[in-house]
Design an enzyme around this catalytic site. Structure first.
Site, PDB file in Angstrom:
ATOM      1  CE  LYS A  29      -3.502  -2.179  -0.407  1.00  0.00           C
ATOM      2  NZ  LYS A  29      -4.677  -2.780   0.553  1.00  0.00           N
TER       3      LYS A  29
HETATM    4  C1  PLP Z   1      -5.798  -4.098   0.980  1.00  0.00           C
HETATM    5  C2  PLP Z   1      -7.069  -3.682   0.924  1.00  0.00           C
HETATM    6  C3  PLP Z   1      -7.978  -3.790   2.207  1.00  0.00           C
HETATM    7  C4  PLP Z   1      -7.329  -4.495   3.330  1.00  0.00           C
HETATM    8  O1  PLP Z   1      -6.105  -3.983   3.971  1.00  0.00           O
HETATM    9  P1  PLP Z   1      -5.293  -4.905   4.913  1.00  0.00           P
HETATM   10  O2  PLP Z   1      -4.752  -3.809   5.871  1.00  0.00           O
HETATM   11  O3  PLP Z   1      -4.670  -5.905   4.332  1.00  0.00           O
HETATM   12  O4  PLP Z   1      -6.360  -5.481   5.921  1.00  0.00           O
HETATM   13  C5  PLP Z   1      -9.165  -3.240   2.264  1.00  0.00           C
HETATM   14  N1  PLP Z   1      -9.613  -2.829   1.101  1.00  0.00           N
HETATM   15  C6  PLP Z   1      -9.042  -2.542  -0.007  1.00  0.00           C
HETATM   16  C7  PLP Z   1      -9.736  -1.998  -1.108  1.00  0.00           C
HETATM   17  C8  PLP Z   1      -7.732  -2.893  -0.095  1.00  0.00           C
HETATM   18  O5  PLP Z   1      -6.998  -3.047  -1.394  1.00  0.00           O
END
Ligand code: PLP
Length: 401
Positions: free
Chosen positions: A201
Site C-alpha cells: 500500500k
Molecule cells: C488492501 C485492501 C484492504 C485490506 O487492507 P489490510 O490492511 O490488508 O487489511 C481493504 N480494502 C481494499 C480496497 C484493499 O485494497
C-alpha cells in the site's frame, strides 16, 4: 529483465527505527503507536486516529462502532477487495452490493436507487425481504482516486446511514467540489475512514491499518474494541500514567498494532509526499509512453481529484486484444513482468454468488469491466529501465496482434 508487480521502498531510517524499537524493550503497542496515531491524524487532518493491525480490522471496528448487528444491511461496492464485504459478514449482516461507474468507484446513482428500493420494501438483488435496517455504506477509492464522497454523504444523510470510507488505496488523496473550492484529504470527508499499511500500500508497516474520525465517541469505542473490550484507561496501563486495574466492558477483539510496526509506519508517514510524487512520476510516464499502443484505455485523473496512484489499472479494448485479458497477463508473465487484476467483482466470487444467488448481470458495469482489467507494476523507486521493460513488453505483444 524481470519487473516485480511491487517492491517495497524501505530506507535505512525505517530499519534503524525498527531496530531502536527492538532494543528499547517495548515491542507491543506503546510510545511509537501513540506517536504514529498523533502524526497520522495530523497528516490527514482528522481529530482521532487509532492504529490497528490491518485495514480489515479498522473496517470491522468501524462497523461495530456504528452499531451494525445481525441481519442489518451494509451497502458495499461489488468492485472492491474481499475485505470490504467480509467485515459485514463478521456480524452476520447482509452486504447489499452496488455497481461501479466508469471510475470503477461506487456508482452514486445506483447507490441512491438501491437505498430507495430498500426503504420502500422493494426487491434488491441478494437481499432477503426480512432484512434489518440499513446501517452504513462503505465507498472504496479505487486505485487511489476518491469516490464521489460528497454525493455519497448527501445520499447517506437522507437515509440516515453512516459513511465509512475504505481508503486502503489512498495516502494521500484529495477531492474538491470545484476549482474555486479547497482540496480536502481522504480521512476528513466522512464519519469514519480506514487506511491500510499492507506491504504494497501507499505507506507500509508490513501489516497495519488506521481508523480515523472526528467523533470522540466512535474513536473511543474503536479503541476499546481493538483491545479485548478493556475500558478506556486500560490502554494507559502501557504508560507510566497507567495502573494495573481495568474493566472489560464488551467482548472486544485483538487488533492493536505492534510498536515495531508503528516505528516503521512513522518513518514511512514522514516520506508519504516523497513516495506519492514518485508514484505520480511512474503514472505520468506510463500515460505518455503507452499512449501510442492501440487498444489500451489508460487510467485518468478527474479534474476535481488528486489520485494517490496506488494502482495503475488499465482496460483492454477486447476488439483489439482479441485473445483476451488472460492471454495478455500470460504474455506479460512470459516477458518477466509482474501484473495483477483488481478485481473480480465480489458478486461473481463463489461465496457471495452462491450465498445470495447473484448473477453477473446484476451489476453489469463491473461484470463487463472485469475481463478487461490489468494492473501494471507501479511503485516508488521504479527504475526507468523497469518502466521501459513494461512498455516494450506491451509494445511487443501489440505488434503480434
Ligand atoms: C488492501 C485492501 C484492504 C485490506 O487492507 P489490510 O490492511 O490488508 O487489511 C481493504 N480494502 C481494499 C480496497 C484493499 O485494497
Amino acid at each position: 529483465m524481470n519487473v516485480p508487480f511491487f517492491r517495497p521502498n524501505i530506507g535505512e531510517r525505517e530499519i534503524e527505527e525498527v531496530v531502536t524499537c527492538l532494543r528499547s524493550g517495548w515491542l507491543t503497542t506503546g510510545p511509537n503507536a501513540s506517536s504514529f496515531e498523533k502524526e497520522f491524524a495530523n497528516y490527514v487532518g482528522a481529530k482521532y486516529a487509532i492504529a490497528l493491525n490491518s485495514c480489515t480490522a479498522a473496517l470491522h471496528l468501524a462497523l461495530e462502532a456504528v452499531g451494525v448487528e445481525r441481519g442489518d444491511v451494509v451497502v458495499v461496492p461489488t468492485m472492491t477487495f474481499a475485505a470490504t464485504a467480509e467485515v459485514v459478514r463478521y456480524f452476520d449482516a447482509i452486504p447489499a452490493f452496488v455497481d461501479c461507474d466508469a471510475t470503477q468507484c461506487i456508482d452514486v446513482d445506483a447507490l441512491e436507487e438501491i437505498l430507495d428500493r430498500l426503504k420502500n420494501g422493494q426487491k434488491v438483488a441478494g437481499v432477503p425481504s426480512d432484512h434489518g435496517p440499513v446501517r452504513a455504506v462503505i465507498p472504496m477509492h479505487y486505485g487511489g482516486q476518491m469516490a464521489n464522497v460528497d454525493e455519497i454523504n448527501r445520499i447517506a444523510a437522507l437515509h440516515g446511514i453512516a459513511v465509512i470510507e475504505d481508503a486502503a488505496h489512498t495516502l494521500p488523496a484529495f477531492i474538491r467540489k470545484d476549482d474555486q473550492s479547497p482540496w480536502r484529504a481522504a480521512g476528513t470527508t466522512s464519519k469514519l475512514t480506514c487506511f491500510s499499511f499492507y506491504a504494497n500500500k501507499c505507506i507500509t508497516t508490513g501489516e497495519g491499518g488506521m481508523a480515523v474520525t472526528d467523533d470522540e465517541k466512535l474513536a473511543e469505542r474503536i479503541r476499546i474494541m481493538s483491545l479485548h473490550g478493556m475500558s478506556k484507561d486500560a490502554w494507559k496501563r502501557f504508560t507510566s500514567a497507567g495502573s494495573w486495574y481495568y474493566e472489560v466492558v464488551a467482548p472486544g477483539f485483538k487488533y492493536n498494532i505492534t510498536d515495531m510496526a508503528a516505528a516503521l509506519g512513522r518513518v514511512q508517514l514522514g516520506r508519504a509526499e516523497e513516495l506519492w510524487s514518485d508514484r505520480k512520476r511512474v503514472a505520468n510516464e506510463y500515460r505518455q509512453r503507452l499512449a501510442s499502443i492501440p487498444g489500451l484505455e489508460l487510467p485518468t485523473e478527474l479534474p476535481d481529484r488528486r489520485h494517490s496512484w496506488h494502482l495503475f489499472s488499465l482496460r483492454l479494448d477486447l476488439s483489439v486484444w482479441r485473445t483476451g485479458r488472460d492471454a495478455f497477463m500470460d504474455g506479460l508473465k512470459q516477458r518477466g513482468i509482474g501484473a495483477s487484476v483488481h478485481w473480480m467483482p465480489l458478486h461473481m466470487q463463489p461465496y457471495y454468488r452462491d450465498k445470495y444467488g447473484l448473477e453477473p448481470s446484476d451489476y453489469p458495469t463491473a461484470a463487463s469491466l472485469w475481463p478487461r482489467l490489468v494492473s501494471l507494476p507501479i511503485f516508488p523507486g521504479m527504475k526507468d529501465e523497469e518502466l521501459a521493460a513494461v512498455v516494450s513488453a506491451i509494445g511487443a505483444m501489440a505488434a503480434e496482434l
